[in-house]
Each structure stands twice: as C-alpha cells, then as structure tokens.
Design a protein around this motif. Structure first.
Motif, short mmCIF file in Angstrom:
data_model
loop_
_atom_site.label_atom_id
_atom_site.label_comp_id
_atom_site.label_asym_id
_atom_site.label_seq_id
_atom_site.Cartn_x
_atom_site.Cartn_y
_atom_site.Cartn_z
N LEU A 215 0.82 -1.20 0.00
CA LEU A 215 0.00 0.00 0.00
C LEU A 215 0.86 1.26 0.00
CD1 LEU A 215 -2.89 -0.95 2.47
CD2 LEU A 215 -3.01 -0.68 -0.02
N SER A 216 1.98 1.22 0.77
CA SER A 216 2.86 2.39 0.76
C SER A 216 3.47 2.60 -0.61
CB SER A 216 3.97 2.20 1.81
OG SER A 216 4.80 1.11 1.46
N ALA A 222 1.25 6.76 -6.73
CA ALA A 222 0.14 7.69 -7.00
C ALA A 222 0.57 9.14 -6.87
CB ALA A 222 -1.03 7.39 -6.07
N ARG A 223 1.59 9.40 -6.03
CA ARG A 223 2.03 10.78 -5.78
C ARG A 223 3.05 11.27 -6.79
NH1 ARG A 223 2.74 10.72 0.81
NH2 ARG A 223 0.50 10.73 1.32
N LEU A 224 3.56 10.38 -7.67
CA LEU A 224 4.55 10.81 -8.65
C LEU A 224 3.91 11.76 -9.65
CD1 LEU A 224 6.48 7.49 -9.41
CD2 LEU A 224 7.28 9.46 -8.10
N GLU A 225 4.70 12.73 -10.09
CA GLU A 225 4.21 13.68 -11.08
C GLU A 225 3.95 12.95 -12.40
OE1 GLU A 225 3.40 16.76 -10.70
OE2 GLU A 225 3.96 16.72 -8.57
N PRO A 226 2.98 13.42 -13.13
CA PRO A 226 2.67 12.74 -14.40
C PRO A 226 3.84 12.72 -15.36
CG PRO A 226 0.88 14.22 -13.76
CD PRO A 226 2.01 14.49 -12.83
N VAL A 329 15.08 -0.65 1.20
CA VAL A 329 15.90 -0.17 0.09
C VAL A 329 15.07 0.76 -0.80
CG1 VAL A 329 17.11 -0.89 -2.01
CG2 VAL A 329 17.43 -2.17 0.11
N ARG A 330 13.82 0.37 -1.08
CA ARG A 330 12.97 1.16 -1.96
C ARG A 330 12.65 2.53 -1.36
NH1 ARG A 330 8.82 -1.80 -1.70
NH2 ARG A 330 9.19 -3.11 -3.53
N GLN A 331 12.38 2.56 -0.05
CA GLN A 331 11.86 3.78 0.56
C GLN A 331 12.94 4.68 1.15
OE1 GLN A 331 8.69 2.91 3.32
NE2 GLN A 331 7.84 1.30 2.00
N HIS A 332 14.07 4.10 1.60
CA HIS A 332 15.01 4.91 2.37
C HIS A 332 16.45 4.92 1.83
CE1 HIS A 332 11.83 5.03 5.37
NE2 HIS A 332 11.82 3.71 5.41
#
Length: 422
Positions: A215-216, A222-226, A329-332
């Motif tokens: 979900l994260s 979803a928050r990435l710019e188009p 790794v993906r998030q931090h």
C-alpha cells in the motif's frame, strides 16, 4: 470416597466399643453372682455397682486426656473387688482390652503388668474360694485370656490408626488432585492467551510485511508527477503523459491485486502466495524484478547451487526478511543496485542483502529502534537464528539473516510473522 471411608471407620469403632461394653457388663454380672453365692452378697453388690457406675460415667472418655484417670480409677476399684472375691479376676479381660485401646505405650504395658500381677495374687488371697486342684487353672486362665485380650486391643488400635492415616492420605491426595486440576486449568488458560497473543503478533507482522508495504508503494506511485517515470526521474518529454499514467495505473493495479491475494492467504492461514508455486529463489527473483519495475533499482540474485531443500517455515521467514529489507531499500536507501545472495553451509542457510545506498550511522540510529528491523530479528530468534546489520553513512547497508536448516517449530507458530520496513 473420603467421607464414605470415614463413616465406615466410625461405624466399626462404635461397633467395637459396644461389644467391649457388653462384655464388661456381662462379666460384671456373672462374677458378681458367683462372688455373692460364695461370700457376703451386700459388699459384692455394692462394689460391683461402683465399678459399673464408674465405667459408665467414663466410657465416653476414650482417646481423651481424662481417659487415663478413668482407667486408673477402674484399676483401683477392680483391685478392691479382688480383695472381696477371686471371681472378679475375670474382669482382667475387658480391662486389658481397654488398656490397649485407650492407653499408649509404655503406659498400656505397665497397666498390663499390674493387672496380670493382681490376677495371679488374687486367688492366693482367697484359698477357700478356689477348689483344690483348680488353682493352676485360676492362674493360667486370666494370664492367657488377659494377654490375648491385650494383644487383640493393641492390634485393633493399630488397625484403627492405620485406617485414620489412610483416610488422611486419601484426603491429601484428593486435595492435591483438585489443586493439580486447578493449576492445569490456569495453565491451559495462560497457554490459550499466549497463543492468541502470538497469533495477533503474527497477523500484525504479516500485514506489515505485505499489505502495508505494498500500500505504501501504491501511495508513492500515485504521488509521482505525471511527467516522471516509475523511478521518479523525468521521463522522455516526447512520451505522452497518458501513456505514463496508463503504465503507472497498471503498476498500481498489479500491486493492489497482489495485496488482495496476499490478504486472502493470510485470512486462510496458508503459506505466502510468493511461495505457493515456486521455491524461495524464484520468489526472490520476482521481488527483484518488481523492485526494478517500480523504483528503477537494479538487483542481482546469487543462489548457492548446492542449496538443500528448505522447510516451509524457513522459506517463509527468509522471504519476510527479504520483503522488509527490499522495502527499506525502496523507501530509504536511495540506492542504484542491490545484491541478494542465498547460501548454505555449516547446517544453516544465510540470506544476505547488500545495497549501495546512503546507509545510516548505527551508533546514532540503532537497528532495534525501528519496528521492521526489530521484527526481523525477533522472527529469526524464534527459529534459533540471528540477524546481522552492517551500515555506515555513504557506504550502503548489508543485512544478513541466518537460520538453522532444521528450524521450524518456533517459526511454524508464526509463519507469517515478523519483518517489515522501517
């Protein structure tokens, strides 16, 4: 059972006392009649009445402290009766029955000696009352009968004490049994509560490792710019925005579907979906492919060609550790590459994940300070393994998980458990 045996013992005791009282009364009546025929009737009747009155007054004192004085009074009255007539020597029989039952050694033995001595001396004090040639019978009869009565009373009293001791032991055993049953119920309740706690912990860890992580990722996509690609880097200006959105939507849909499948597996208490159709190595490869597609971080997997078949609890534990580590790794990590190695040796299996990211200072930020890393370590400890973390600012992070090949009992209890991102 205890109350029944106690009532039976009381009935037996009352029956024995009644028989003893009956024997005493009968002997007093018979010897009084014989003594009255051979001598003066009034003194004989008077002393016999005193004996019966004293006997009746103290018959209920058996096994009480006053019983000793009662017995001494009976002995004194009986000796006075012997002074009147030798016929009363036959009362030695009930006296010795009482002595063995009421008195305790050595007092009962001393009482017996006095009674037998009086029984021997009494016929000699009344030579006229004894027919010629019957003196020996008058001596032997009371001695044999009195000695037998004393032995019987001792044996009967010992039997009563044994019965009382058995009753006490039975009561003690019943109390111990009831206490053991109570403790067993308390232990069962504690085990049920502990099992429920472990299951809640397992579900919390499993949800954290799977649903929460995906979900994260969905939120991040979803928050990435188009105008940005999947890795957050500016995409080709010539690429249509609609196409980027479609690709991102497909990724989100894929993650959501995977989360739904995993959630169903958790609810059904089955093995993780990643391990349903393939081994751990294939699952790790798919995870690295998904990491590359979602974040642009490239990964390489090295698997020991001699890796033995792993049990499901071991595979699940290592898979959860890998999920949590790759989520970190993906998030931090802000890494470009990650190396994953799965090896075995020395009776254990090891999973090592090494990235080239920013790392962190372990002195400033201990690994146990994060839920995910602490959960990894907790999971591995349940199976007798350990977690090693090496990191430094600017030098990346290495996470190495070790588990014995035979681990399974502790891990099976929470096969979907620990692990999770920071």
């Amino acid at each position: 059972m205890s109350s029944a045996s106690g009532s039976a013992r009381q009935r037996m005791l009352r029956g024995a006392r009644f028989a003893l009282h009956l024997i005493t009364v009968v002997l007093v009546v018979v010897t009084t009649a014989r003594a009255g025929i051979e001598g003066e009737l009034l003194p004989v009747l008077l002393v016999a009445a005193v004996y019966l009155a004293w006997y009746g007054a103290g018959a209920g004192f058996a096994h009480k402290r006053a019983a000793v004085w009662w017995m001494l009074g009976l002995l004194a009255i009986w000796i006075g009766m012997l002074a009147l007539s030798a016929e009363f020597v036959w009362l030695a029989f009930p006296l010795l029955l009482l002595a063995g039952h009421v008195l305790r050694l050595p007092w009962s033995f001393a009482f017996m000696i006095v009674v037998l001595a009086a029984s021997i001396v009494a016929p000699m004090l009344h030579p006229g009352a004894v027919q010629p040639g019957t003196l020996l019978a008058h001596l032997i009869g009371p001695l044999v009968g009195g000695g037998f009565a004393f032995a019987v009373s001792l044996g009967y009293d010992a039997m009563l004490r044994d019965a009382a001791e058995r009753e006490r032991l039975i009561d003690s055993m019943l109390r111990a049994q009831h206490e053991a049953e109570r403790l067993h119920d308390e232990l069962a309740a504690s085990q049920r509560e502990a099992g429920a706690t472990r299951e809640r912990t397992r579900l919390a860890r499993d949800l954290h490792d799977t649903i929460a992580q995906e979900l994260s990722t969905i939120v991040m996509l979803a928050r990435l710019e188009p105008s940005a690609g999947a890795d957050g880097v500016a995409a080709d200006p010539a690429a249509p925005v609609v196409g980027v959105r479609q690709d991102r939507t497909a990724q989100i849909e894929q993650l959501a579907q995977h989360s739904l499948t995993e959630l169903r597996r958790i609810v059904a208490a089955l093995a993780p979906a990643d391990l349903d159709e393939s081994a751990l190595a294939a699952a790790l490869a798919r995870m690295l492919d998904a990491l590359r597609d979602e974040s642009g971080i490239s990964g390489a997997l090295q698997v020991d060609p001699d890796l033995p078949a792993l049990s499901t609890p071991v595979e699940v534990a290592l898979l959860r550790v890998a999920q949590s580590a790759l989520a970190n790794v993906r998030q931090h990590a802000k890494a470009q590459t990650v190396q994953v190695a799965l090896t075995s040796g020395g009776g254990s299996v090891r999973l090592r994940l090494e990235d080239d990211g920013v790392g962190f200072d372990q002195a400033v930020r201990p690994s146990d300070a994060s839920y995910g890393l602490a959960a990894m370590r907790s999971r591995l400890r349940e199976g007798g393994g350990e977690l090693t973390i090496r990191s430094a600012p600017g030098a990346g992070t290495t996470i190495e998980a070790m588990l014995p090949l035979g681990a399974g009992t502790g891990l099976a209890a929470g096969s979907g458990a620990d692990g999770g991102a920071v």
